[in-house]
Design a protein around this motif. Structure first.
Motif, PDB file in Angstrom:
ATOM      1  N   GLN A  62       1.017  -1.171  -0.007  1.00  0.00           N
ATOM      2  CA  GLN A  62      -0.027  -0.055   0.022  1.00  0.00           C
ATOM      3  C   GLN A  62       0.963   1.099  -0.071  1.00  0.00           C
ATOM      4  O   GLN A  62       2.184   1.205   0.024  1.00  0.00           O
ATOM      5  CB  GLN A  62      -0.794   0.143   1.150  1.00  0.00           C
ATOM      6  CG  GLN A  62      -2.004  -1.190   1.098  1.00  0.00           C
ATOM      7  CD  GLN A  62      -2.689  -1.438   2.505  1.00  0.00           C
ATOM      8  OE1 GLN A  62      -2.355  -0.756   3.272  1.00  0.00           O
ATOM      9  NE2 GLN A  62      -3.619  -2.262   2.348  1.00  0.00           N
ATOM     10  N   LYS A  63       0.232   2.356  -0.249  1.00  0.00           N
ATOM     11  CA  LYS A  63       1.067   3.544  -0.156  1.00  0.00           C
ATOM     12  C   LYS A  63       1.853   4.064   1.050  1.00  0.00           C
ATOM     13  O   LYS A  63       2.977   4.307   0.872  1.00  0.00           O
ATOM     14  CB  LYS A  63       0.154   4.818  -0.263  1.00  0.00           C
ATOM     15  CG  LYS A  63      -0.421   5.088  -1.707  1.00  0.00           C
ATOM     16  CD  LYS A  63       0.621   5.904  -2.661  1.00  0.00           C
ATOM     17  CE  LYS A  63      -0.367   6.192  -3.816  1.00  0.00           C
ATOM     18  NZ  LYS A  63       0.803   6.789  -4.802  1.00  0.00           N
ATOM     19  N   ASP A  64       1.258   3.840   2.116  1.00  0.00           N
ATOM     20  CA  ASP A  64       1.981   3.799   3.564  1.00  0.00           C
ATOM     21  C   ASP A  64       3.308   2.825   3.619  1.00  0.00           C
ATOM     22  O   ASP A  64       4.101   2.797   4.453  1.00  0.00           O
ATOM     23  CB  ASP A  64       1.143   3.981   4.564  1.00  0.00           C
ATOM     24  CG  ASP A  64       0.551   2.650   4.775  1.00  0.00           C
ATOM     25  OD1 ASP A  64       0.239   1.855   3.940  1.00  0.00           O
ATOM     26  OD2 ASP A  64       0.079   2.283   5.922  1.00  0.00           O
ATOM     27  N   GLN A  65       3.051   1.773   2.914  1.00  0.00           N
ATOM     28  CA  GLN A  65       4.215   0.581   3.165  1.00  0.00           C
ATOM     29  C   GLN A  65       5.547   1.039   1.979  1.00  0.00           C
ATOM     30  O   GLN A  65       6.486   0.450   2.182  1.00  0.00           O
ATOM     31  CB  GLN A  65       3.771  -0.881   2.860  1.00  0.00           C
ATOM     32  CG  GLN A  65       2.992  -1.055   3.741  1.00  0.00           C
ATOM     33  CD  GLN A  65       2.060  -2.385   3.279  1.00  0.00           C
ATOM     34  OE1 GLN A  65       2.288  -2.751   2.063  1.00  0.00           O
ATOM     35  NE2 GLN A  65       1.675  -3.306   4.587  1.00  0.00           N
ATOM     36  N   THR A  66       5.375   1.880   1.167  1.00  0.00           N
ATOM     37  CA  THR A  66       6.472   2.121   0.056  1.00  0.00           C
ATOM     38  C   THR A  66       7.239   3.053   0.655  1.00  0.00           C
ATOM     39  O   THR A  66       6.990   3.953   1.324  1.00  0.00           O
ATOM     40  CB  THR A  66       5.647   2.797  -1.215  1.00  0.00           C
ATOM     41  OG1 THR A  66       4.726   1.842  -1.683  1.00  0.00           O
ATOM     42  CG2 THR A  66       6.700   2.888  -2.298  1.00  0.00           C
ATOM     43  N   VAL A  67       8.644   2.859   0.443  1.00  0.00           N
ATOM     44  CA  VAL A  67       9.624   3.582   0.709  1.00  0.00           C
ATOM     45  C   VAL A  67      10.481   4.057  -0.590  1.00  0.00           C
ATOM     46  O   VAL A  67      10.844   3.180  -1.276  1.00  0.00           O
ATOM     47  CB  VAL A  67      10.723   2.807   1.789  1.00  0.00           C
ATOM     48  CG1 VAL A  67      11.960   3.688   2.097  1.00  0.00           C
ATOM     49  CG2 VAL A  67       9.853   2.516   2.995  1.00  0.00           C
ATOM     50  N   TYR A  68      10.605   5.418  -0.521  1.00  0.00           N
ATOM     51  CA  TYR A  68      11.525   6.020  -1.652  1.00  0.00           C
ATOM     52  C   TYR A  68      12.884   6.387  -1.261  1.00  0.00           C
ATOM     53  O   TYR A  68      12.775   6.869  -0.139  1.00  0.00           O
ATOM     54  CB  TYR A  68      10.675   7.242  -2.099  1.00  0.00           C
ATOM     55  CG  TYR A  68       9.337   6.589  -2.820  1.00  0.00           C
ATOM     56  CD1 TYR A  68       9.288   6.219  -4.029  1.00  0.00           C
ATOM     57  CD2 TYR A  68       8.060   7.007  -2.286  1.00  0.00           C
ATOM     58  CE1 TYR A  68       7.991   5.932  -4.714  1.00  0.00           C
ATOM     59  CE2 TYR A  68       7.051   6.605  -2.566  1.00  0.00           C
ATOM     60  CZ  TYR A  68       7.102   6.101  -3.824  1.00  0.00           C
ATOM     61  OH  TYR A  68       5.634   5.787  -4.537  1.00  0.00           O
ATOM     62  N   LEU A  69      13.811   6.127  -1.864  1.00  0.00           N
ATOM     63  CA  LEU A  69      15.280   6.477  -1.516  1.00  0.00           C
ATOM     64  C   LEU A  69      15.603   7.745  -2.431  1.00  0.00           C
ATOM     65  O   LEU A  69      15.251   7.489  -3.590  1.00  0.00           O
ATOM     66  CB  LEU A  69      16.165   5.198  -1.785  1.00  0.00           C
ATOM     67  CG  LEU A  69      15.632   4.077  -0.940  1.00  0.00           C
ATOM     68  CD1 LEU A  69      16.752   2.974  -1.353  1.00  0.00           C
ATOM     69  CD2 LEU A  69      16.040   4.265   0.471  1.00  0.00           C
ATOM     70  N   ASP A  70      16.273   8.550  -1.658  1.00  0.00           N
ATOM     71  CA  ASP A  70      17.066   9.657  -2.317  1.00  0.00           C
ATOM     72  C   ASP A  70      18.490   9.637  -2.345  1.00  0.00           C
ATOM     73  O   ASP A  70      19.083   9.565  -1.189  1.00  0.00           O
ATOM     74  CB  ASP A  70      16.414  11.213  -1.767  1.00  0.00           C
ATOM     75  CG  ASP A  70      17.194  12.287  -2.531  1.00  0.00           C
ATOM     76  OD1 ASP A  70      17.373  12.135  -3.751  1.00  0.00           O
ATOM     77  OD2 ASP A  70      17.098  13.461  -1.797  1.00  0.00           O
ATOM     78  N   MET A  71      19.283   9.354  -3.273  1.00  0.00           N
ATOM     79  CA  MET A  71      20.425   9.006  -3.439  1.00  0.00           C
ATOM     80  C   MET A  71      21.368  10.413  -3.515  1.00  0.00           C
ATOM     81  O   MET A  71      22.620  10.721  -3.525  1.00  0.00           O
ATOM     82  CB  MET A  71      20.951   8.180  -4.478  1.00  0.00           C
ATOM     83  CG  MET A  71      20.295   6.895  -4.606  1.00  0.00           C
ATOM     84  SD  MET A  71      20.842   5.967  -3.021  1.00  0.00           S
ATOM     85  CE  MET A  71      22.546   5.823  -3.364  1.00  0.00           C
ATOM     86  N   GLY A  72      20.533  11.469  -3.946  1.00  0.00           N
ATOM     87  CA  GLY A  72      21.060  12.566  -4.026  1.00  0.00           C
ATOM     88  C   GLY A  72      22.332  12.984  -5.200  1.00  0.00           C
ATOM     89  O   GLY A  72      21.977  12.327  -6.303  1.00  0.00           O
ATOM     90  N   ASP A  73      23.522  13.305  -5.005  1.00  0.00           N
ATOM     91  CA  ASP A  73      24.485  13.413  -6.055  1.00  0.00           C
ATOM     92  C   ASP A  73      25.681  12.337  -5.891  1.00  0.00           C
ATOM     93  O   ASP A  73      26.303  12.291  -6.552  1.00  0.00           O
ATOM     94  CB  ASP A  73      25.320  14.653  -5.716  1.00  0.00           C
ATOM     95  CG  ASP A  73      24.423  15.830  -6.006  1.00  0.00           C
ATOM     96  OD1 ASP A  73      23.354  16.001  -6.780  1.00  0.00           O
ATOM     97  OD2 ASP A  73      24.526  17.003  -5.384  1.00  0.00           O
ATOM     98  N   GLN A  74      25.158  11.263  -5.217  1.00  0.00           N
ATOM     99  CA  GLN A  74      26.111  10.240  -5.165  1.00  0.00           C
ATOM    100  C   GLN A  74      26.161   9.388  -6.555  1.00  0.00           C
ATOM    101  O   GLN A  74      25.048   8.961  -6.811  1.00  0.00           O
ATOM    102  CB  GLN A  74      25.808   9.306  -4.149  1.00  0.00           C
ATOM    103  CG  GLN A  74      26.128   9.603  -2.752  1.00  0.00           C
ATOM    104  CD  GLN A  74      25.712   8.451  -1.606  1.00  0.00           C
ATOM    105  OE1 GLN A  74      24.892   7.793  -1.846  1.00  0.00           O
ATOM    106  NE2 GLN A  74      26.495   8.488  -0.481  1.00  0.00           N
TER     107      GLN A  74
END
Length: 162
Positions: free
Chosen positions: A114-126
């Motif tokens: 579900q929407k609340d179970q989804t995790v998004y990762l931000d890698m930035g400039d790596q």
């Protein structure tokens, strides 16, 4: 005198007939007597014929046994072919994603996140090359960092995709 002549002629005819009959019986006895070599030849011929008959019967027995063996092997081949077809059908049903999805939902109780179970990762400039570092080369400052945890999760997910 006529009676005497007749008697003489009768005896003469009788003796001639008797001699002829005797001659015929002697000739027949000579003809009917089979020599020992001829008897042996007949016995050997009969033995050879009996041997040939037994050989033919044995050949037909072998032929019949071979036909039965072929029949049963053919029957077994047809059964194995049917079993292969059944296994191919079963394999196709296992390979289809909708069937896998249905079984995952019914048997394992799985569901889509579900929407609340989804995790998004931000890698930035790596750069992505930084993700290929060996796991054993981490510093003490990274261990307690939230970024380190996110990096580990991303590496594991990336490994699963490969």
């Amino acid at each position: 005198m006529v009676v005497a002549q007749r008697k003489f002629q009768y005896e003469e005819v009788q003796t001639k007939e008797f001699l002829q009959k005797e001659k015929k019986t002697i000739e027949m006895n000579k003809k009917s007597k089979v020599k020992a070599s001829q008897k042996l030849q007949i016995i050997v011929s009969i033995a050879v014929l009996v041997g040939l008959c037994i050989g033919m019967i044995f050949g037909y027995v072998q032929l019949t046994e071979t036909k039965y063996r072929i029949y049963y092997l053919d029957k077994e081949a047809r059964e194995l072919s049917a079993q292969i077809e059944n296994l191919k059908i079963e394999l196709e049903s296992v390979k289809k994603t909708d069937i896998i999805e249905r079984q995952a939902k019914e048997m394992l109780g799985m569901q889509y996140p579900q929407k609340d179970q989804t995790v998004y990762l931000d890698m930035g400039d790596q750069p992505i090359t930084a993700l290929k570092e060996p796991a054993g080369q981490t510093t003490k400052t990274e261990k307690g960092n939230l970024l380190f945890l996110l990096k580990g999760i991303f590496v594991k997910m990336y490994a699963l995709l490969d």
